[in-house]
Enzyme design. Structure first.
Site, PDB file in Angstrom:
ATOM      1  N   GLU A  21       0.867  -1.170   0.000  1.00  0.00           N
ATOM      2  CA  GLU A  21       0.000   0.000   0.000  1.00  0.00           C
ATOM      3  C   GLU A  21       0.913   1.232   0.000  1.00  0.00           C
ATOM      4  O   GLU A  21       1.803   1.330   0.848  1.00  0.00           O
ATOM      5  CB  GLU A  21      -0.889   0.002   1.243  1.00  0.00           C
ATOM      6  CG  GLU A  21      -1.846  -1.177   1.317  1.00  0.00           C
ATOM      7  CD  GLU A  21      -2.587  -1.231   2.646  1.00  0.00           C
ATOM      8  OE1 GLU A  21      -3.536  -0.439   2.823  1.00  0.00           O
ATOM      9  OE2 GLU A  21      -2.191  -2.039   3.500  1.00  0.00           O
ATOM     10  N   ARG A  26       5.126 -13.505   9.486  1.00  0.00           N
ATOM     11  CA  ARG A  26       5.783 -12.231   9.210  1.00  0.00           C
ATOM     12  C   ARG A  26       7.133 -12.201   9.908  1.00  0.00           C
ATOM     13  O   ARG A  26       7.425 -12.997  10.805  1.00  0.00           O
ATOM     14  CB  ARG A  26       4.922 -11.066   9.694  1.00  0.00           C
ATOM     15  CG  ARG A  26       4.737 -11.024  11.198  1.00  0.00           C
ATOM     16  CD  ARG A  26       3.804  -9.906  11.612  1.00  0.00           C
ATOM     17  NE  ARG A  26       4.318  -8.604  11.204  1.00  0.00           N
ATOM     18  CZ  ARG A  26       3.614  -7.470  11.266  1.00  0.00           C
ATOM     19  NH1 ARG A  26       2.357  -7.511  11.693  1.00  0.00           N
ATOM     20  NH2 ARG A  26       4.127  -6.341  10.899  1.00  0.00           N
ATOM     21  N   LYS A  61       4.007   0.004  12.081  1.00  0.00           N
ATOM     22  CA  LYS A  61       3.980   1.293  11.386  1.00  0.00           C
ATOM     23  C   LYS A  61       3.651   2.426  12.345  1.00  0.00           C
ATOM     24  O   LYS A  61       4.237   3.512  12.285  1.00  0.00           O
ATOM     25  CB  LYS A  61       2.958   1.247  10.245  1.00  0.00           C
ATOM     26  CG  LYS A  61       2.937   2.502   9.390  1.00  0.00           C
ATOM     27  CD  LYS A  61       1.902   2.386   8.274  1.00  0.00           C
ATOM     28  CE  LYS A  61       2.242   1.314   7.296  1.00  0.00           C
ATOM     29  NZ  LYS A  61       1.316   1.283   6.142  1.00  0.00           N
TER      30      LYS A  61
END
Length: 547
Positions: A34, A265, A275
């Site tokens: 994104e 992950r 983030k």
């Protein structure tokens, strides 16, 4: 770029089975960021996995930006992500794609679901939708608009697109099951009204697809065979499949459809990859921006001197797992050392300088010693390093009263000046170390072998030295799991950056841009963007004790 090693993992086993069964003829993957932030170490694993698998199977990997949230997306992020992927050594060819490329088709698919009775326009407020969604232990409640007729839903959806309503007035939802134990299947939102400027489509659209609606269908439009994502999307897979299958049943897509596969992950000790936390570090000034060499971003890693080859070694070494795992940061550092040891030219630098004077060396005399650029690579040749009466040495290389086992400079002891002469220390006076030298002891000379010493120290000629600032970077956090038991900011390492005034050999005066050097005994260093400064990439060995 060298071919990525093809070690087996559970994803490769799935792909092998699919190819063996004829489900897919070739392998097509994608890296779907994104464009609302900067790439970090977690993305490195995904990039190497997606592009690496495609390379191993002779397939292709698309770079697709899932740009469905115009309020948080910028072209600058797109450019930064492209730059980062290229820097890692991967190429997506002509396949520079965006979810926004498919906005028209996604609207067509949505109308198809409305017509088939699989979607409806909901006029509840966002708060009402949230309240009626239920919880993990309580089922959701049907919207009062769930039984709207097909014609009304089509008209309202087209009016939404035609900019006839304000933000939040209506949404388009899939009609699945408000009582499903999987909350993602409780009539998820497919479209919302959002009057926001898009970085690619401008003001053409006032409705935007949600990530869940656009993501899987974009995979299918592109013919992605294996859609690889991290474990937090495992509960989204039934929705991913539901959307793709319903649209395919309407004839818009041809099988075989994309297959979603989840993997663990990347989680690293001494690092935060959230983030939200990364933004907090930057916004509150705990670091000097996204490219601060202590940040776990690709921009920070490049500035620090980490290499794409080191990252690719790291991605291969840690492998791919299905279960949650935490990787020791030491592994990443070792991978960087492995590559840098192979490619970094050697140089002499004194980071904590103290003056050494060879009292019996003629004043005004200077000579040059031949020093290898890389001890394991003779083909890289040698360089001439100036030698004179006054030198800079490391402060730690002298002690008045040394402990047992100290083989460097102290009164009465002899050491070899690396690649130069053997000197005998006579002591320190007024902060200056004094020595005498043996003229026939120069390295490589016929008389050098008769001098047997245990100490060997590096040096820089004071007359020829180049003064630079050196940033000694270390881990940003002082504990393996920052924020585990308290505010993660309390775990910031106060010694994560130290700046020293160093003296380096004159060959570094005109250094190559971004060329990595090994400063003997100190580690690997790279010139900073700022000019006359160097950043430490990593030490020669792990200096952290195991927790």
């Amino acid at each position: 770029m060298d071919r990525v090693p093809s070690s087996s993992n559970f994803i490769r086993q799935i792909i092998d089975a699919d190819l063996g069964a004829g489900t897919y003829k070739t392998v097509l993957t994608r890296f779907p960021p994104e464009p609302n932030g900067h790439l970090h170490f977690g993305h490195v694993k995904s990039i190497c996995l997606n592009f690496g698998l495609a390379q191993q199977y002779g397939g292709r990997c698309n770079l697709r930006f899932d740009d469905t949230n115009p309020e948080k997306e910028e072209q600058a992020y797109v450019d930064s992500i492209k730059d980062g992927v290229k820097w890692l050594g991967f190429d997506w060819g002509e396949n520079d794609l965006y979810a926004s490329d498919y906005f028209e088709r996604l609207c067509e698919f949505a109308e198809g679901l409305i017509t088939a009775g699989h979607a409806y326009v909901d006029s509840q407020s966002a708060e009402e939708i949230r309240a009626n969604r239920g919880t993990l232990t309580e089922p959701g409640r049907d919207s009062p608009w769930r039984k709207r007729g097909v014609e009304d839903n089509l008209e309202l959806f087209r009016d939404m697109r035609a900019d006839k309503f304000k933000d939040g007035t209506h949404v388009l939802r899939a009609k699945i099951d408000m009582r499903s134990p999987n909350i993602n299947l409780r009539d998820p939102v497919m479209y919302r009204i959002r009057h926001a400027h898009h970085h690619r489509t401008g003001d053409r659209w006032c409705i935007y697809p949600t990530y869940d609606w656009a993501h899987g269908l974009s995979d299918c439009i592109e013919g992605i065979t294996h859609s690889l994502c991290t474990l937090e999307f495992e509960d989204h897979r039934p929705l991913y499949d539901w959307f793709n299958q319903r649209v395919a049943e309407l004839g818009f897509l041809q099988p075989p459809l994309s297959k979603q596969i989840e993997f663990a992950r990347l989680n690293l000790t001494y690092v935060v990859l959230s983030k939200r936390r990364l933004i907090q570090l930057v916004d509150e000034g705990h670091v000097d921006g996204w490219d601060d060499p202590r940040m776990p971003t690709l921009a920070g890693a490049r500035r620090r001197g980490y290499t794409p080859e080191g990252f690719r070694i790291f991605a291969e070494r840690i492998g791919v797992a299905k279960a949650h795992q935490v990787i020791d940061f030491t592994i990443l550092e070792d991978c960087m050392r492995e590559h840098l040891n192979d490619v970094a030219a050697r140089r002499m630098a004194v980071l904590d300088p103290v003056k050494l004077v060879i009292d019996n060396y003629p004043e005004g005399k200077e000579e040059h010693v031949e020093v290898p650029n890389h001890p394991q690579k003779p083909l890289l040749g040698k360089r001439a390093v100036p030698f004179s009466r006054e030198l800079w040495i490391e402060r730690e290389d002298y002690q008045d009263k040394p402990p047992k086992g100290f083989f460097r400079l102290f009164p009465g002891n002899e050491v070899r000046l690396r690649f130069g002469y053997v000197v005998k220390c006579t002591g320190m006076k007024d902060g200056v170390v004094h020595c005498t030298y043996h003229p026939d002891s120069r390295s490589g000379s016929s008389g050098a072998d008769k001098y047997k010493v245990k100490g060997n120290i590096h040096w820089v000629s004071a007359r020829h030295a180049h003064a630079v600032k050196v940033h000694l970077y270390d881990r940003l956090f002082k504990v393996p799991e920052p924020g585990k038991d308290r505010d993660f900011l309390d775990d910031i390492n106060p010694d994560s950056r130290k700046t020293v005034d160093a003296q380096v050999e004159p060959s570094l005066r005109e250094h190559a841009s971004r060329q990595t050097y090994q400063f003997e005994r100190h580690g690997y260093f790279v010139p900073d963007y700022e000019g006359r400064t160097f950043n430490r990439t990593v030490t020669l060995r792990d200096s952290w004790t195991k927790a």
